[in-house]
Design a protein around this motif. Structure first.
Motif, PDB file in Angstrom:
ATOM      1  N   PRO A 178       0.707  -1.304  -0.038  1.00 40.12           N
ATOM      2  CA  PRO A 178       0.079  -0.039   0.106  1.00 40.12           C
ATOM      3  C   PRO A 178       0.864   1.230   0.228  1.00 40.12           C
ATOM      4  N   VAL A 179       0.289   2.519  -0.468  1.00 41.09           N
ATOM      5  CA  VAL A 179       1.221   3.630  -0.536  1.00 41.09           C
ATOM      6  C   VAL A 179       1.689   4.080   0.753  1.00 41.09           C
ATOM      7  N   THR A 180       0.753   3.852   1.767  1.00 43.07           N
ATOM      8  CA  THR A 180       1.310   4.027   3.198  1.00 43.07           C
ATOM      9  C   THR A 180       2.558   3.412   3.874  1.00 43.07           C
ATOM     10  N   ALA A 181       2.932   2.423   3.001  1.00 47.21           N
ATOM     11  CA  ALA A 181       4.364   1.867   3.241  1.00 47.21           C
ATOM     12  C   ALA A 181       5.536   2.565   2.817  1.00 47.21           C
ATOM     13  N   LEU A 182       5.246   3.578   1.999  1.00 44.08           N
ATOM     14  CA  LEU A 182       6.480   4.682   1.749  1.00 44.08           C
ATOM     15  C   LEU A 182       6.990   5.586   2.838  1.00 44.08           C
ATOM     16  N   TRP A 183       8.102   5.957   3.013  1.00 44.45           N
ATOM     17  CA  TRP A 183       8.501   6.814   3.520  1.00 44.45           C
ATOM     18  C   TRP A 183       7.889   8.354   3.214  1.00 44.45           C
ATOM     19  N   GLY A 184       7.519   9.097   4.081  1.00 41.81           N
ATOM     20  CA  GLY A 184       6.595  10.274   3.864  1.00 41.81           C
ATOM     21  C   GLY A 184       5.393  10.383   3.527  1.00 41.81           C
ATOM     22  N   VAL A 185       4.632   9.273   3.502  1.00 43.25           N
ATOM     23  CA  VAL A 185       3.049   8.999   3.217  1.00 43.25           C
ATOM     24  C   VAL A 185       2.643   8.972   4.736  1.00 43.25           C
ATOM     25  N   GLY A 186       2.203  10.104   5.179  1.00 42.90           N
ATOM     26  CA  GLY A 186       1.361  10.209   6.443  1.00 42.90           C
ATOM     27  C   GLY A 186      -0.189  10.090   6.245  1.00 42.90           C
ATOM     28  N   GLY A 187      -0.840  10.342   7.194  1.00 44.61           N
ATOM     29  CA  GLY A 187      -2.443  10.382   7.085  1.00 44.61           C
ATOM     30  C   GLY A 187      -2.921  11.364   5.986  1.00 44.61           C
ATOM     31  N   LYS A 188      -2.343  12.576   5.846  1.00 43.73           N
ATOM     32  CA  LYS A 188      -2.946  13.626   5.014  1.00 43.73           C
ATOM     33  C   LYS A 188      -2.689  13.107   3.587  1.00 43.73           C
ATOM     34  N   THR A 189      -1.244  12.884   3.388  1.00 43.40           N
ATOM     35  CA  THR A 189      -0.788  12.495   2.032  1.00 43.40           C
ATOM     36  C   THR A 189      -1.545  11.220   1.612  1.00 43.40           C
ATOM     37  N   ALA A 190      -1.690  10.095   2.621  1.00 43.77           N
ATOM     38  CA  ALA A 190      -2.468   8.886   2.139  1.00 43.77           C
ATOM     39  C   ALA A 190      -3.721   9.416   1.581  1.00 43.77           C
ATOM     40  N   GLU A 191      -4.530  10.266   2.363  1.00 43.66           N
ATOM     41  CA  GLU A 191      -5.978  10.612   1.937  1.00 43.66           C
ATOM     42  C   GLU A 191      -5.899  11.199   0.440  1.00 43.66           C
ATOM     43  N   ALA A 192      -4.926  12.143   0.399  1.00 41.77           N
ATOM     44  CA  ALA A 192      -4.780  12.854  -0.746  1.00 41.77           C
ATOM     45  C   ALA A 192      -4.680  11.849  -1.973  1.00 41.77           C
ATOM     46  N   LEU A 193      -3.690  10.909  -1.835  1.00 43.64           N
ATOM     47  CA  LEU A 193      -3.542   9.818  -2.919  1.00 43.64           C
ATOM     48  C   LEU A 193      -4.662   8.920  -3.056  1.00 43.64           C
TER      49      LEU A 193
END
Length: 404
Positions: A178-193
């Motif tokens: 999942p994209v959340t596994a990548l460094w720098g993908v927190g809650g807000k970035t995950a929501e946007a993705l």
């Protein structure tokens, strides 16, 4: 042909809990939480407690609602630091290229150790075996040819396992995540993705780089690079400390500006003492407040000169507090952080216009250094600003990093 890098991420499993179990073997396999008294946060939780939803940095009160039959143990930070020092010294015997991230995790560049120690799989197994033999503690090890993939791999290895990602398997492994596994993908970035329909790394990799740049700026380009396994970051043996901070949680929410200012003074002197011990000066200071509803606010200021003075840190932190005006809620936690650190020790060049004030600051700093000397010689003696000596401290909020 150059050998592919072999980078290991070694992460101690539930480090604080496991350290406690060394003396309390009867609690093995039980629900255990390490946390301070009162309104503190969870510093570490055993895997049975995690199964109830408990995790690091969670308020202890909430953790006990989720896992009421857990045993709560107070932290012994000196013990953890001692164990950590031994573990890191062991890592130093494997490679000169060690990057310590916290008390319980480190990156190791093992590329040059193949002839001496064997294959990547053999080295991972050896690390786990040696840590268990020398310290009676479990460790999870991830190995890959990229730092961020090694860290993801160690998460997959938990608890008490190892996970290797060979270079030829790098993209297949990454694109299954999942994209959340990548460094720098927190809650807000995950929501946007997710709003863009991007939930997996392979979907992110298939998205044009320009599209991600328009949506996220430079961070979008970085995410695209990570999705394709591109990451030039090397293991850094020496990590310069970027900030030094301290924070306290109150037993009862505080509304009094005077009480908050007093706590700021205490915290500022605590931070300043650490700056002086490290030979560092701070060119910035930040204030952190957590309201009674657990929402958090932070403000920062830039100093005219680097400082090691608690009184100066307090002056700027108190100004940040005053600038907030009327506060919407009572304060649950307050913190001070010294930022933009350098080896400048805070000594001032006296100016013609501000010579009096500069000299006064130098006198205060000299007094604080004298207090350091007293504290070093007489550890049981309380030494500090007179306004603090009769006031009991707030309950310390756990400020160690998340515990694996």
């Amino acid at each position: 042909m150059a050998r592919a890098p072999i980078i290991a991420h070694a992460d101690m499993d539930a480090f604080y809990v496991e350290a406690e179990l060394l003396d309390k073997p009867q609690l093995h396999g039980q629900k255990v939480i390490v946390a301070g008294e009162g309104r503190s946060v969870v510093l570490s939780a055993s895997y049975p407690a995690r199964a109830d939803g408990v995790h690091s940095a969670m308020p202890l009160s909430r953790a006990m609602r989720l896992s009421p039959d857990s045993t709560v143990l107070p932290p012994q930070m000196s013990r953890y630091r001692e164990l950590s020092a031994g573990i890191m010294a062991y890592f130093d015997t494997l490679t000169e290229r060690k990057e310590q991230l916290s008390v319980d995790e480190a990156f190791l560049d093992l590329t040059g150790a193949v002839r001496r120690l064997g294959t990547a799989a053999q080295m991972a197994a050896m690390i786990r075996r040696d840590i268990r033999a020398q310290f009676s503690l479990p460790v999870s090890v991830g190995i890959a040819d990229r730092k961020f993939i090694a860290k993801i791999a160690s998460t997959h290895a938990k608890p008490d396992g190892m996970f290797l990602v060979p270079p030829e398997e790098r993209l297949r492994f990454l694109h299954s995540l999942p994209v959340t596994a990548l460094w720098g993908v927190g809650g807000k970035t995950a929501e946007a993705l997710h709003r863009m329909g991007l939930r997996t790394v392979d979907q992110l990799a298939a998205t044009p780089r320009e599209t991600l740049r328009r949506r996220f700026g430079v961070s979008g380009e970085h995410l695209h690079d990570l999705a394709w396994g591109h990451d030039p970051r090397q293991v850094e043996p020496v990590r310069a400390e970027k900030s030094i901070g301290a924070e306290d949680t109150f037993a009862v929410d505080i509304s009094s500006t005077q009480q908050l200012s007093t706590e700021l003074l205490r915290l500022s002197h605590r931070v300043a003492a650490r700056l002086r011990a490290a030979g560092l000066g701070a060119s910035g200071v930040s204030l952190k407040l957590r309201w009674s509803d657990f929402s958090t606010l932070s403000r920062s200021a830039t100093l005219a000169h680097p400082t090691q003075s608690g009184s100066q840190l307090h002056q700027h932190a108190a100004a940040l507090l005053h600038a907030l005006g009327e506060r919407p809620q009572a304060v649950r936690l307050i913190g001070v952080r010294a930022e933009r650190l350098s080896t400048d020790d805070g000594a001032l060049q006296l100016s013609l216009t501000d010579a009096g004030e500069d000299a006064h600051q130098e006198e205060r700093l000299a007094a604080e250094r004298a207090l350091d000397a007293v504290a070093g010689r007489f550890p049981t003696v309380s030494a500090g600003p007179a306004s603090l000596l009769k006031r009991p401290p707030a309950s310390p909020e756990g400020s160690a990093g998340a515990d694996g």
